[in-house]
Motif scaffolding. Structure first.
Motif, PDB file in Angstrom:
ATOM      1  N   GLN A  20      16.209  57.515  16.682  1.00  0.00           N
ATOM      2  CA  GLN A  20      16.145  57.889  15.272  1.00  0.00           C
ATOM      3  C   GLN A  20      17.254  57.227  14.464  1.00  0.00           C
ATOM      4  O   GLN A  20      17.041  56.794  13.331  1.00  0.00           O
ATOM      5  CB  GLN A  20      16.226  59.408  15.128  1.00  0.00           C
ATOM      6  N   LEU A  21      18.447  57.125  15.051  1.00  0.00           N
ATOM      7  CA  LEU A  21      19.553  56.441  14.376  1.00  0.00           C
ATOM      8  C   LEU A  21      19.225  54.967  14.152  1.00  0.00           C
ATOM      9  O   LEU A  21      19.559  54.395  13.107  1.00  0.00           O
ATOM     10  CB  LEU A  21      20.839  56.582  15.192  1.00  0.00           C
ATOM     11  N   GLU A  22      18.571  54.343  15.127  1.00  0.00           N
ATOM     12  CA  GLU A  22      18.175  52.945  14.981  1.00  0.00           C
ATOM     13  C   GLU A  22      17.116  52.788  13.890  1.00  0.00           C
ATOM     14  O   GLU A  22      17.140  51.829  13.112  1.00  0.00           O
ATOM     15  CB  GLU A  22      17.643  52.405  16.310  1.00  0.00           C
ATOM     16  N   ILE A  23      16.193  53.746  13.809  1.00  0.00           N
ATOM     17  CA  ILE A  23      15.182  53.736  12.746  1.00  0.00           C
ATOM     18  C   ILE A  23      15.858  53.823  11.383  1.00  0.00           C
ATOM     19  O   ILE A  23      15.522  53.081  10.445  1.00  0.00           O
ATOM     20  CB  ILE A  23      14.183  54.897  12.925  1.00  0.00           C
ATOM     21  N   MET A  24      16.833  54.720  11.260  1.00  0.00           N
ATOM     22  CA  MET A  24      17.548  54.879   9.994  1.00  0.00           C
ATOM     23  C   MET A  24      18.336  53.622   9.643  1.00  0.00           C
ATOM     24  O   MET A  24      18.361  53.200   8.480  1.00  0.00           O
ATOM     25  CB  MET A  24      18.475  56.091  10.085  1.00  0.00           C
ATOM     26  N   TYR A  74       7.813  56.946  12.372  1.00  0.00           N
ATOM     27  CA  TYR A  74       6.391  57.261  12.367  1.00  0.00           C
ATOM     28  C   TYR A  74       6.112  58.532  11.570  1.00  0.00           C
ATOM     29  O   TYR A  74       5.136  58.629  10.849  1.00  0.00           O
ATOM     30  CB  TYR A  74       5.890  57.408  13.806  1.00  0.00           C
ATOM     31  N   VAL A  75       6.990  59.525  11.701  1.00  0.00           N
ATOM     32  CA  VAL A  75       6.857  60.752  10.921  1.00  0.00           C
ATOM     33  C   VAL A  75       8.185  61.076  10.252  1.00  0.00           C
ATOM     34  O   VAL A  75       9.247  60.702  10.740  1.00  0.00           O
ATOM     35  CB  VAL A  75       6.408  61.951  11.794  1.00  0.00           C
ATOM     36  N   GLU A  76       8.123  61.765   9.141  1.00  0.00           N
ATOM     37  CA  GLU A  76       9.304  62.210   8.417  1.00  0.00           C
ATOM     38  C   GLU A  76       9.058  63.629   7.925  1.00  0.00           C
ATOM     39  O   GLU A  76       8.623  63.851   6.807  1.00  0.00           O
ATOM     40  CB  GLU A  76       9.613  61.273   7.238  1.00  0.00           C
ATOM     41  N   THR A  77       9.317  64.604   8.800  1.00  0.00           N
ATOM     42  CA  THR A  77       9.069  66.000   8.446  1.00  0.00           C
ATOM     43  C   THR A  77      10.256  66.628   7.728  1.00  0.00           C
ATOM     44  O   THR A  77      10.121  67.686   7.125  1.00  0.00           O
ATOM     45  CB  THR A  77       8.777  66.830   9.701  1.00  0.00           C
ATOM     46  N   GLY A  78      11.427  66.007   7.841  1.00  0.00           N
ATOM     47  CA  GLY A  78      12.643  66.597   7.304  1.00  0.00           C
ATOM     48  C   GLY A  78      13.428  67.352   8.364  1.00  0.00           C
ATOM     49  O   GLY A  78      14.583  67.721   8.145  1.00  0.00           O
ATOM     50  N   ASN A  79      12.806  67.582   9.512  1.00  0.00           N
ATOM     51  CA  ASN A  79      13.488  68.208  10.646  1.00  0.00           C
ATOM     52  C   ASN A  79      13.877  67.094  11.612  1.00  0.00           C
ATOM     53  O   ASN A  79      13.016  66.483  12.261  1.00  0.00           O
ATOM     54  CB  ASN A  79      12.565  69.219  11.333  1.00  0.00           C
ATOM     55  N   SER A  80      15.172  66.814  11.719  1.00  0.00           N
ATOM     56  CA  SER A  80      15.630  65.655  12.483  1.00  0.00           C
ATOM     57  C   SER A  80      15.259  65.761  13.964  1.00  0.00           C
ATOM     58  O   SER A  80      14.947  64.736  14.600  1.00  0.00           O
ATOM     59  CB  SER A  80      17.145  65.482  12.338  1.00  0.00           C
ATOM     60  N   GLY A  81      15.288  66.976  14.528  1.00  0.00           N
ATOM     61  CA  GLY A  81      14.936  67.142  15.920  1.00  0.00           C
ATOM     62  C   GLY A  81      13.480  66.790  16.189  1.00  0.00           C
ATOM     63  O   GLY A  81      13.160  66.068  17.139  1.00  0.00           O
ATOM     64  N   SER A  84      12.850  62.956  15.531  1.00  0.00           N
ATOM     65  CA  SER A  84      13.379  62.076  16.563  1.00  0.00           C
ATOM     66  C   SER A  84      12.502  62.095  17.808  1.00  0.00           C
ATOM     67  O   SER A  84      12.217  61.040  18.394  1.00  0.00           O
ATOM     68  CB  SER A  84      14.822  62.462  16.914  1.00  0.00           C
ATOM     69  N   LEU A  85      12.039  63.280  18.230  1.00  0.00           N
ATOM     70  CA  LEU A  85      11.191  63.368  19.416  1.00  0.00           C
ATOM     71  C   LEU A  85       9.865  62.643  19.215  1.00  0.00           C
ATOM     72  O   LEU A  85       9.439  61.848  20.058  1.00  0.00           O
ATOM     73  CB  LEU A  85      10.926  64.836  19.761  1.00  0.00           C
ATOM     74  N   ILE A  86       9.199  62.911  18.089  1.00  0.00           N
ATOM     75  CA  ILE A  86       7.894  62.300  17.848  1.00  0.00           C
ATOM     76  C   ILE A  86       8.025  60.794  17.662  1.00  0.00           C
ATOM     77  O   ILE A  86       7.237  60.007  18.215  1.00  0.00           O
ATOM     78  CB  ILE A  86       7.208  62.944  16.630  1.00  0.00           C
ATOM     79  N   SER A  97       0.755  49.638  24.049  1.00  0.00           N
ATOM     80  CA  SER A  97      -0.548  49.341  23.423  1.00  0.00           C
ATOM     81  C   SER A  97      -1.401  50.597  23.237  1.00  0.00           C
ATOM     82  O   SER A  97      -2.632  50.529  23.290  1.00  0.00           O
ATOM     83  CB  SER A  97      -1.312  48.295  24.246  1.00  0.00           C
ATOM     84  N   GLY A  98      -0.755  51.720  23.040  1.00  0.00           N
ATOM     85  CA  GLY A  98      -1.490  52.952  22.790  1.00  0.00           C
ATOM     86  C   GLY A  98      -1.605  53.264  21.306  1.00  0.00           C
ATOM     87  O   GLY A  98      -1.035  52.575  20.454  1.00  0.00           O
ATOM     88  N   GLN A  99      -2.351  54.321  20.999  1.00  0.00           N
ATOM     89  CA  GLN A  99      -2.555  54.747  19.617  1.00  0.00           C
ATOM     90  C   GLN A  99      -2.035  56.170  19.439  1.00  0.00           C
ATOM     91  O   GLN A  99      -2.188  57.010  20.324  1.00  0.00           O
ATOM     92  CB  GLN A  99      -4.044  54.701  19.245  1.00  0.00           C
ATOM     93  N   VAL A 100      -1.450  56.412  18.277  1.00  0.00           N
ATOM     94  CA  VAL A 100      -0.911  57.736  17.960  1.00  0.00           C
ATOM     95  C   VAL A 100      -1.472  58.193  16.623  1.00  0.00           C
ATOM     96  O   VAL A 100      -1.405  57.454  15.629  1.00  0.00           O
ATOM     97  CB  VAL A 100       0.627  57.716  17.896  1.00  0.00           C
ATOM     98  N   LEU A 101      -2.022  59.396  16.603  1.00  0.00           N
ATOM     99  CA  LEU A 101      -2.503  60.006  15.368  1.00  0.00           C
ATOM    100  C   LEU A 101      -1.712  61.290  15.146  1.00  0.00           C
ATOM    101  O   LEU A 101      -1.481  62.051  16.088  1.00  0.00           O
ATOM    102  CB  LEU A 101      -4.001  60.324  15.454  1.00  0.00           C
ATOM    103  N   ALA A 102      -1.301  61.524  13.913  1.00  0.00           N
ATOM    104  CA  ALA A 102      -0.497  62.714  13.631  1.00  0.00           C
ATOM    105  C   ALA A 102      -1.027  63.442  12.403  1.00  0.00           C
ATOM    106  O   ALA A 102      -1.371  62.828  11.397  1.00  0.00           O
ATOM    107  CB  ALA A 102       0.965  62.328  13.416  1.00  0.00           C
TER     108      ALA A 102
END
Length: 218
Positions: A20-24, A74-81, A84-86, A97-102
């Motif tokens: 998550q830090l790398e994403i930021m 990929y997601v930004e819920t506002g909850n860092s925990g 970061s996991l998702i 090479s997989g797909q993720v739907l949220a």
């Protein structure tokens, strides 16, 4: 939760936060670059519009949007925990090479302990990723929805169609069963703290776990 599983969850959370830090960091760098180059983009867009080349202008705007989105999580819920996991798991699946739907809606201030959420979401995502390792078509669906005091967590993934059960309970197919066979049990314990329940559904291609928690707002 035994010591081995506890260590696994802490390591997962650490890796997820580092990701998550790398994403930021990447997002901040992309924002600075985009802001620096914006005057050039405006000149190009103005030229396209002045010439009546609206399709080219829309295509150019699309490239700007893609550049900005490509450096976000990929997601930004506002909850860092949760984020970061998702984001960490989604990156791993996409790399394979997989797909993720949220489908995620979480209002701020849910009365769920961060550690409990890490146990529930971390274990379910880990199990899903492990189940897809031997599956040629990797598809993961993540649903987190809150409505009127009910929090639904649903993780669905493709798998190879093989399930092993013992005494009516699912068991791990890993050699080190003492370390890796307690994930769903940990999820159930955490969910029971919120008077909730866990349901499992499967067919020959997909495996789904639904956890329902009864939670309020802080």
């Amino acid at each position: 939760m035994n010591n081995a599983k506890m260590k696994e969850m802490y390591e997962l959370q650490l890796q997820a936060y580092q990701n998550q830090l790398e994403i930021m960091r990447s997002a901040n760098e992309a924002y600075r670059t985009l802001r620096h180059d914006m005057k050039h983009h405006i000149v190009m867009l103005t030229d396209f519009i002045y010439k009546g080349e609206n399709e080219k202008a829309l295509e150019y705007l699309g490239k700007i949007s893609s550049y900005a989105a490509g450096n976000r999580g990929y997601v930004e819920t506002g909850n860092s925990g949760i984020d970061s996991l998702i984001n960490y798991m989604a990156a791993k699946i996409k790399k394979a090479s997989g797909q993720v739907l949220a489908d995620i809606y979480l209002p701020p201030g849910l009365a769920v302990d961060n550690f409990d959420m890490s146990v529930i979401l971390g274990n379910l995502l880990l199990n899903a990723c492990e189940a897809m390792e031997n599956c040629p078509q990797k598809e993961l669906t993540i649903v987190l929805r809150y409505n009127r005091g009910i929090l639904l967590i649903c993780i669905e993934n493709t798998y190879d169609g093989i399930l092993e059960e013992r005494n009516g309970k699912l068991v791990t197919r890993k050699e080190d069963a003492s370390s890796h066979g307690v994930g769903l049990a940990s999820v159930r314990r955490a969910v029971r703290k919120y008077d909730g329940n866990v349901k499992i559904h499967s067919d020959e291609r997909r495996f789904r776990v639904e956890a329902v928690l009864y939670v309020g707002r802080k």
